[in-house]
Write a protein that holds these residues in place. Structure first.
Motif, short mmCIF file in Angstrom:
data_model
loop_
_atom_site.label_atom_id
_atom_site.label_comp_id
_atom_site.label_asym_id
_atom_site.label_seq_id
_atom_site.Cartn_x
_atom_site.Cartn_y
_atom_site.Cartn_z
N ARG A 415 0.83 -1.13 -0.04
CA ARG A 415 -0.01 -0.10 -0.04
C ARG A 415 0.76 1.42 -0.06
O ARG A 415 1.81 1.35 0.67
CB ARG A 415 -0.86 0.00 1.42
N GLY A 416 0.64 2.16 -0.89
CA GLY A 416 1.23 3.59 -0.80
C GLY A 416 2.60 3.26 -1.91
O GLY A 416 3.19 4.39 -1.91
N SER A 417 2.77 2.31 -2.41
CA SER A 417 3.90 2.26 -3.20
C SER A 417 3.47 2.09 -4.57
O SER A 417 3.04 1.02 -5.06
CB SER A 417 4.84 0.97 -2.68
N HIS A 418 3.88 3.13 -5.55
CA HIS A 418 3.74 3.05 -6.94
C HIS A 418 4.61 3.20 -7.92
O HIS A 418 4.56 3.59 -9.07
CB HIS A 418 2.59 4.38 -7.06
N GLY A 419 6.03 2.99 -7.45
CA GLY A 419 7.12 3.05 -8.10
C GLY A 419 6.98 2.14 -9.44
O GLY A 419 7.20 2.68 -10.67
N LEU A 420 6.81 1.06 -9.16
CA LEU A 420 6.67 0.08 -10.48
C LEU A 420 5.38 0.43 -11.27
O LEU A 420 5.64 0.26 -12.51
CB LEU A 420 6.51 -1.28 -9.91
N LEU A 421 4.52 0.52 -10.48
CA LEU A 421 3.20 1.23 -11.31
C LEU A 421 3.54 2.40 -12.16
O LEU A 421 3.08 2.28 -13.50
CB LEU A 421 2.08 1.14 -10.56
N GLY A 422 4.11 3.20 -11.61
CA GLY A 422 4.53 4.51 -12.56
C GLY A 422 5.55 4.23 -13.47
O GLY A 422 5.17 4.54 -14.77
N MET A 423 6.50 3.38 -13.50
CA MET A 423 7.47 2.70 -14.45
C MET A 423 6.78 2.17 -15.54
O MET A 423 6.69 2.26 -16.82
CB MET A 423 8.34 2.07 -13.85
N ARG A 424 5.82 1.15 -15.04
CA ARG A 424 5.12 0.30 -16.27
C ARG A 424 4.15 1.45 -17.21
O ARG A 424 4.03 0.93 -18.39
CB ARG A 424 4.17 -0.68 -15.54
N PHE A 425 3.55 2.36 -16.29
CA PHE A 425 2.63 3.15 -17.17
C PHE A 425 3.44 4.11 -18.18
O PHE A 425 2.97 4.17 -19.40
CB PHE A 425 1.78 4.31 -16.38
N ARG A 426 4.62 4.51 -17.69
CA ARG A 426 5.34 5.26 -18.58
C ARG A 426 5.83 4.35 -19.58
O ARG A 426 5.82 4.87 -20.91
CB ARG A 426 6.60 5.67 -17.94
N VAL A 427 6.18 3.09 -19.47
CA VAL A 427 6.91 2.27 -20.70
C VAL A 427 5.48 1.83 -21.66
O VAL A 427 5.71 2.20 -22.71
CB VAL A 427 7.55 1.11 -20.09
N GLU A 428 4.36 1.80 -20.93
CA GLU A 428 3.35 1.29 -22.04
C GLU A 428 2.81 2.59 -22.66
O GLU A 428 2.08 2.41 -23.53
CB GLU A 428 2.17 0.81 -20.93
N ALA A 429 2.84 3.75 -22.08
CA ALA A 429 2.61 4.76 -22.83
C ALA A 429 3.36 5.03 -24.08
O ALA A 429 2.78 5.85 -24.84
CB ALA A 429 2.81 6.15 -21.95
N GLU A 430 4.57 4.57 -23.71
CA GLU A 430 5.24 4.80 -25.20
C GLU A 430 5.34 3.42 -26.04
O GLU A 430 6.39 3.21 -27.00
CB GLU A 430 6.53 4.86 -24.90
N ARG A 431 3.99 2.61 -25.80
CA ARG A 431 3.99 1.36 -26.69
C ARG A 431 4.84 0.35 -26.55
O ARG A 431 5.46 -0.40 -27.30
CB ARG A 431 3.77 1.66 -28.28
N GLY A 432 5.48 0.52 -25.19
CA GLY A 432 6.51 -0.59 -24.74
C GLY A 432 5.80 -1.54 -23.69
O GLY A 432 4.66 -1.70 -23.40
N HIS A 433 6.81 -2.27 -23.20
CA HIS A 433 6.62 -3.54 -22.19
C HIS A 433 7.65 -3.37 -20.98
O HIS A 433 8.78 -3.42 -21.34
CB HIS A 433 6.35 -4.75 -22.78
N LEU A 434 6.94 -3.50 -20.14
CA LEU A 434 7.84 -3.67 -18.78
C LEU A 434 7.81 -5.06 -17.95
O LEU A 434 6.67 -5.43 -17.96
CB LEU A 434 7.56 -2.56 -17.78
N GLU A 435 8.69 -5.63 -17.82
CA GLU A 435 8.81 -7.02 -17.02
C GLU A 435 9.67 -6.90 -15.72
O GLU A 435 10.76 -6.31 -15.78
CB GLU A 435 9.38 -8.02 -18.05
N VAL A 436 9.09 -7.38 -14.61
CA VAL A 436 9.99 -7.66 -13.49
C VAL A 436 10.10 -9.09 -13.03
O VAL A 436 9.28 -9.81 -12.85
CB VAL A 436 9.40 -6.64 -12.40
N LEU A 437 11.60 -9.32 -12.87
CA LEU A 437 11.56 -10.75 -12.30
C LEU A 437 12.25 -10.78 -11.20
O LEU A 437 13.58 -10.15 -11.28
CB LEU A 437 12.53 -11.50 -13.47
N THR A 438 11.69 -11.25 -10.18
CA THR A 438 12.46 -11.25 -8.96
C THR A 438 11.46 -12.07 -7.99
O THR A 438 10.75 -12.74 -8.15
CB THR A 438 11.90 -9.79 -8.06
N ALA A 439 12.39 -12.64 -6.79
CA ALA A 439 11.69 -13.50 -5.98
C ALA A 439 12.59 -13.14 -4.70
O ALA A 439 13.95 -12.49 -4.60
CB ALA A 439 11.83 -14.82 -6.28
N PRO A 440 11.89 -13.45 -3.38
CA PRO A 440 12.97 -13.07 -2.31
C PRO A 440 14.05 -13.94 -2.03
O PRO A 440 14.26 -15.14 -2.14
CB PRO A 440 11.73 -13.46 -1.10
N GLY A 441 15.09 -13.12 -1.90
CA GLY A 441 16.40 -13.70 -1.86
C GLY A 441 17.36 -14.04 -3.15
O GLY A 441 18.20 -14.32 -3.09
#
Length: 480
Positions: A415-441
């Motif tokens: 809650r209250g964290s919009h960094g990834l959401l903002g980056m995703r919107f920026r990229v998709e606004a330019e007809r791009g695609h954002l992918e995040v690959l992560t896992a704890p540790g």
């Protein structure tokens, strides 16, 4: 116009006895079918028990024969290998007798139970006879044991056992035949009942077919109306989504414009003030060194503070609107960003940057994505290794930021964290695609793909392809 179903009810009002009669006949048919089913089920269960009992009887007879063969083989050869089949067959015989006793006790057939008791007694007597022979042989009286075998007691017991089993099997075969005949009669009654119920069902069904067709037409009409309403709502949602997307894009653009304006104001006004203050300090510095040498340390501290303020002003301006992006391009701007971020975090950043051709807005998007990623790494990742890569794949530019930090659960939103959401919107606004690959540790890899700007085609020399102009006509005001 009256509803078709209401009309059908009106017709059914004059046939009050039709439905009760059909319901009564259907109930009788169902009752008859259930009675036939339960009767057939009971008889088939009994037949199954008879077949199992027949199998167990034959198995007991065979295992008694195997035990006798093992006993005779041991007496003739003295080899202990014949005792193992004897012991195994003996154990199987007692197990089979127990199963046979349970099957015939559940059947309730007194005559079969009498045969079963005689068979059990003969089997036990035969086993006792064999056990006695082996006991005599084990005690050293081998001759007595062989003589006991030659008397034919065992043969007579086996003959009586076979006769009892044959009589019981004949009785069971006759009972099975009678049960099968009863099952066939029950099945015939079931067939007749099903046929009658089918005829009645067809008669009743014919009365509902017309109502069913009418209901189907009404249902199709309602479905068509619902589909039209759904399509209208989908179009409205698409329009609203497009409006919201355009509004968000406008807000993002306004934010960048406001940043650029603020950066210009800081550069022009604050920069002018700090520069003027530094020049004034430079002018008065020689005079103060002569007139008041004790103020020299304070003057040096003031110069350092002014230099720090100018550096802070430059860093704020670069954060608001990177001037290197407009003056040097995306690659050098990212390289400077990685160098400065690495110095602040205290670890080197491996930057592999290839020249790419993007739209001006996409250049800024890539820069902001890398900037935001490095900021998040510095705050949360606890990484010891960071890699930034910019390359091309076909018609796409790919920017990737990778670290070996603590990672996080991408499926769990904070809650209250919009960094990834903002980056995703920026990229998709330019007809791009954002992918995040992560896992704890396991660290985090952020990959953004944006379309490359198409290379402009070389322009042809239009003047060389045009025909040579003829002599121009003189203007009206010209003089010969």
């Amino acid at each position: 116009m009256a509803h078709p179903f209401a009309a059908w009810l009106e017709r059914a009002r004059y046939q009050k006895l039709a439905f009760p009669a059909a319901a009564l006949v259907a109930g009788l048919m169902i009752l008859l079918s259930e009675l036939a089913y339960h009767g057939a089920d009971a008889r088939l269960t009994r037949l199954t028990a008879m077949d199992q009992a027949r199998y167990e009887l034959l198995r007991v007879l065979r295992r008694v024969t195997d035990a006798e063969s093992g006993e005779r083989g041991f007496l003739l050869t003295g080899g202990p290998e014949y005792l193992a089949p004897y012991q195994s067959a003996r154990a199987d015989v007692f197990d089979g007798l127990q199963k046979i006793e349970k099957l015939y006790r559940d059947s309730g057939d007194a005559q079969a139970e009498a045969h079963r008791q005689r068979i059990a007694a003969l089997v036990i007597a035969k086993l006792s006879e064999m056990e006695e022979v082996l006991r005599l042989d084990a005690s050293g009286a081998r001759g007595t044991a062989l003589e006991m075998v030659r008397t034919g007691i065992g043969r007579d017991q086996m003959e009586l056992l076979r006769k009892e089993i044959d009589q019981l099997l004949k009785q069971q075969a006759q009972a099975s035949s009678e049960a099968l005949g009863s099952v066939y009669d029950t099945l015939l009654m079931g067939r007749l009942g099903v046929a009658a119920l089918t005829v009645i069902g067809l008669i009743v069904l014919s009365g509902f077919l017309r109502v069913g067709r009418q209901l189907d037409r009404q249902r199709a009409e309602r479905q068509a109306e619902a589909q039209a309403e759904r399509e209208r709502l989908e179009r409205e949602v698409q329009l609203r989504t497009a409006d919201l997307t355009e509004l968000a894009r406008h807000l993002q653009t306004a934010r960048e414009d406001e940043r650029a304006r603020l950066a210009r104001d800081l550069h022009d006004e604050l920069g002018a003030l700090l520069t003027a203050a530094k020049l004034d300090v430079a002018r008065i510095r020689p005079k103060l060194q002569q007139a008041a040498p004790d103020l020299a340390p304070r003057l040096a501290h003031l110069v350092e503070a002014l230099n720090s303020g100018i550096a802070l002003k430059r860093r704020i301006i670069e954060d608001l609107r990177p001037s290197t992006l407009n003056s040097l391009g995306l690659g050098p701007a990212l390289e400077i960003l990685c160098q400065e971020s690495g110095e602040r975090m205290g670890l080197p950043i491996d930057a592999r940057l290839e020249p790419v051709r993007l739209a001006p807005g996409a250049d800024l998007v890539v820069f902001r994505v890398v900037q935001e990623s490095l900021t998040n790494i510095a705050k949360y990742a606890k990484a010891t290794k960071i890699e930034v890569q910019l390359c091309t794949e076909g018609d796409w530019a790919v920017v990737e930021v990778r670290d070996n930090g603590v990672g996080f659960d991408a499926n769990r939103s904070t809650r209250g964290s919009h960094g990834l959401l903002g980056m995703r919107f920026r990229v998709e606004a330019e007809r791009g695609h954002l992918e995040v690959l992560t896992a704890p540790g396991r660290g985090t890899t952020l990959r953004a793909r944006l379309p490359l700007m198409p290379t402009p085609e070389p322009m042809t020399d239009v003047d060389s392809t045009l025909p040579a102009p003829e002599h121009a006509a003189p203007s009206p005001g010209a003089r010969a």
